[in-house]
Design a protein around this motif. Sequence first.
Motif, mmCIF file in Angstrom:
data_model
loop_
_atom_site.group_PDB
_atom_site.id
_atom_site.type_symbol
_atom_site.label_atom_id
_atom_site.label_comp_id
_atom_site.label_asym_id
_atom_site.label_seq_id
_atom_site.Cartn_x
_atom_site.Cartn_y
_atom_site.Cartn_z
ATOM 1 N N PHE A 146 -0.349 7.274 -0.931
ATOM 2 C CA PHE A 146 0.279 6.203 -1.377
ATOM 3 C C PHE A 146 1.910 6.346 -1.324
ATOM 4 O O PHE A 146 2.601 5.580 -1.018
ATOM 5 C CB PHE A 146 -0.040 6.041 -2.963
ATOM 6 C CG PHE A 146 0.911 4.720 -3.570
ATOM 7 C CD1 PHE A 146 0.547 3.642 -3.223
ATOM 8 C CD2 PHE A 146 1.852 4.963 -4.552
ATOM 9 C CE1 PHE A 146 1.195 2.287 -3.642
ATOM 10 C CE2 PHE A 146 2.388 3.773 -5.131
ATOM 11 C CZ PHE A 146 2.208 2.495 -4.585
ATOM 12 N N ALA A 147 2.464 7.816 -1.274
ATOM 13 C CA ALA A 147 3.926 7.941 -1.107
ATOM 14 C C ALA A 147 4.169 7.663 0.074
ATOM 15 O O ALA A 147 5.380 7.165 0.522
ATOM 16 C CB ALA A 147 4.198 9.357 -1.693
ATOM 17 N N GLN A 148 3.273 7.907 1.163
ATOM 18 C CA GLN A 148 3.576 7.613 2.544
ATOM 19 C C GLN A 148 3.605 6.032 2.850
ATOM 20 O O GLN A 148 4.729 5.654 3.308
ATOM 21 C CB GLN A 148 2.448 8.313 3.658
ATOM 22 C CG GLN A 148 2.757 8.230 4.880
ATOM 23 C CD GLN A 148 1.755 8.964 5.684
ATOM 24 O OE1 GLN A 148 0.790 9.567 5.145
ATOM 25 N NE2 GLN A 148 1.814 9.087 6.889
ATOM 26 N N LYS A 181 7.813 3.970 -11.288
ATOM 27 C CA LYS A 181 8.769 4.715 -10.187
ATOM 28 C C LYS A 181 8.132 4.889 -9.007
ATOM 29 O O LYS A 181 8.774 4.861 -7.892
ATOM 30 C CB LYS A 181 9.216 6.038 -10.852
ATOM 31 C CG LYS A 181 10.146 6.326 -12.049
ATOM 32 C CD LYS A 181 10.375 7.455 -12.637
ATOM 33 C CE LYS A 181 11.312 7.676 -13.712
ATOM 34 N NZ LYS A 181 11.492 8.724 -14.377
ATOM 35 N N LEU A 182 6.880 5.320 -8.930
ATOM 36 C CA LEU A 182 6.036 5.593 -7.828
ATOM 37 C C LEU A 182 5.880 4.187 -6.939
ATOM 38 O O LEU A 182 5.741 4.363 -5.599
ATOM 39 C CB LEU A 182 4.609 6.092 -8.190
ATOM 40 C CG LEU A 182 4.652 7.552 -8.846
ATOM 41 C CD1 LEU A 182 3.256 7.853 -8.925
ATOM 42 C CD2 LEU A 182 5.297 8.454 -7.534
ATOM 43 N N ASN A 183 5.889 3.166 -7.670
ATOM 44 C CA ASN A 183 5.923 1.748 -6.889
ATOM 45 C C ASN A 183 7.053 1.168 -6.628
ATOM 46 O O ASN A 183 7.265 0.005 -6.196
ATOM 47 C CB ASN A 183 4.947 0.981 -7.829
ATOM 48 C CG ASN A 183 3.422 1.015 -7.957
ATOM 49 O OD1 ASN A 183 2.826 0.162 -7.167
ATOM 50 N ND2 ASN A 183 3.038 1.953 -8.914
ATOM 51 N N LYS A 262 -1.767 -0.381 -3.860
ATOM 52 C CA LYS A 262 -1.298 -0.883 -2.359
ATOM 53 C C LYS A 262 -1.497 -2.276 -2.175
ATOM 54 O O LYS A 262 -0.717 -3.072 -1.754
ATOM 55 C CB LYS A 262 -2.564 0.018 -1.605
ATOM 56 C CG LYS A 262 -1.987 1.365 -1.336
ATOM 57 C CD LYS A 262 -2.887 1.648 -0.027
ATOM 58 C CE LYS A 262 -2.610 3.166 0.385
ATOM 59 N NZ LYS A 262 -3.563 3.842 1.428
ATOM 60 N N GLN A 263 -2.561 -2.671 -2.845
ATOM 61 C CA GLN A 263 -3.127 -4.283 -3.123
ATOM 62 C C GLN A 263 -1.953 -4.873 -3.724
ATOM 63 O O GLN A 263 -1.357 -6.064 -3.323
ATOM 64 C CB GLN A 263 -4.183 -4.515 -3.651
ATOM 65 C CG GLN A 263 -5.525 -3.888 -3.042
ATOM 66 C CD GLN A 263 -6.565 -4.045 -3.903
ATOM 67 O OE1 GLN A 263 -6.781 -4.408 -5.034
ATOM 68 N NE2 GLN A 263 -7.834 -3.485 -3.347
ATOM 69 N N LEU A 264 -1.251 -4.198 -4.851
ATOM 70 C CA LEU A 264 -0.330 -4.890 -5.577
ATOM 71 C C LEU A 264 1.186 -4.834 -4.639
ATOM 72 O O LEU A 264 1.705 -6.180 -4.963
ATOM 73 C CB LEU A 264 0.068 -4.248 -6.867
ATOM 74 C CG LEU A 264 1.390 -4.399 -7.762
ATOM 75 C CD1 LEU A 264 1.161 -6.040 -8.345
ATOM 76 C CD2 LEU A 264 1.600 -3.453 -8.945
ATOM 77 N N GLN A 265 1.563 -4.136 -4.054
ATOM 78 C CA GLN A 265 2.539 -4.026 -3.089
ATOM 79 C C GLN A 265 2.309 -5.260 -2.040
ATOM 80 O O GLN A 265 3.291 -5.844 -1.770
ATOM 81 C CB GLN A 265 2.783 -2.764 -2.569
ATOM 82 C CG GLN A 265 3.345 -1.612 -3.338
ATOM 83 C CD GLN A 265 4.458 -1.910 -4.195
ATOM 84 O OE1 GLN A 265 5.388 -2.574 -3.366
ATOM 85 N NE2 GLN A 265 4.866 -1.401 -5.353
ATOM 86 N N ASP A 266 1.310 -5.336 -1.666
ATOM 87 C CA ASP A 266 1.128 -6.483 -0.424
ATOM 88 C C ASP A 266 1.200 -7.694 -1.203
ATOM 89 O O ASP A 266 1.702 -8.783 -0.695
ATOM 90 C CB ASP A 266 -0.553 -6.346 0.016
ATOM 91 C CG ASP A 266 -0.630 -5.062 1.006
ATOM 92 O OD1 ASP A 266 0.240 -4.577 1.515
ATOM 93 O OD2 ASP A 266 -1.917 -4.643 1.005
#
Length: 272
Positions: A146-148, A181-183, A262-266
């Motif tokens: 996820f960091a990548q 923070k990670l997001n 990942k889905q949230l970021q999309d």
Amino acid sequence: MAEVKTFTDQLGNTITLNGVPQRIVSLVPSQTELLFDLGLEGRIVGITKFCVHPYHLKATKSLIGGTKKVHIEKIRLLKPDIIIANKEENTEEIVASLQDIAPVWVSDIITIEDSLAMIAEFGKIFGVRTQANQWIDKIEFARRDFAQFMNGKPFQRAAYFIWKEPYMAVANGTFINELLKLNHFTNIYEGREGRYPEVIVQKMRIQGDPQVVLLPSEPYPFKDEDAFELGRHTHHAKTVFVDGEMFSWYGSRLVKAFAYFKQLQDRMEEPV
């Protein structure tokens, strides 16, 4: 004769166990899920009414109340070898009242490292080190992946609410804030006093003016009208409904959480 062993919980308290626990009471939904994923379903004898994953446990295990109010006598009758609690989920009074029944191991989770340490300790306590290490490896892999995935993505100012009437938001010293923070969400309330401060939403524009307002499914079930109300106190912030479990449940849930993020970021990149 069973070997006597001592363990230290995440508050620094020492508990003594006569052998490997065979009867477990869990007072924390995310830790109940972890115990199941470690292959310990057969040893779990009591759970809370909020322990909803996996769902079938509510039909097969004794329900001992909620996280803030437990039935002491029900727990006593279950004759547990160990009781698993959490500093935030359960009160000091509950923990103290249960120590006469069985050793109480209390977690204190703020960072992912805290979560991984808890999983490792469960491996030792319950004799499932191999399974614990497998879950730790899965979480570490998912976090690196996820960091990548997030590498190069911009940071956005955000507010994550957990309650209404009064409105309460997430601040520093919380597991949710670590995941924000990670997001790449910069929490506008991070510097506020207290972990979940009451906030005046009418002042959001001058107190950080978030670009994103996150409304979780738990502990308060926010609705469309709440999104509208909060959104109008910002300069066109995007209001996003999120799965509260993914931001607040630690343990084995983290593997699913990183896939969800990942889905949230999309979703965040979709036009309003």
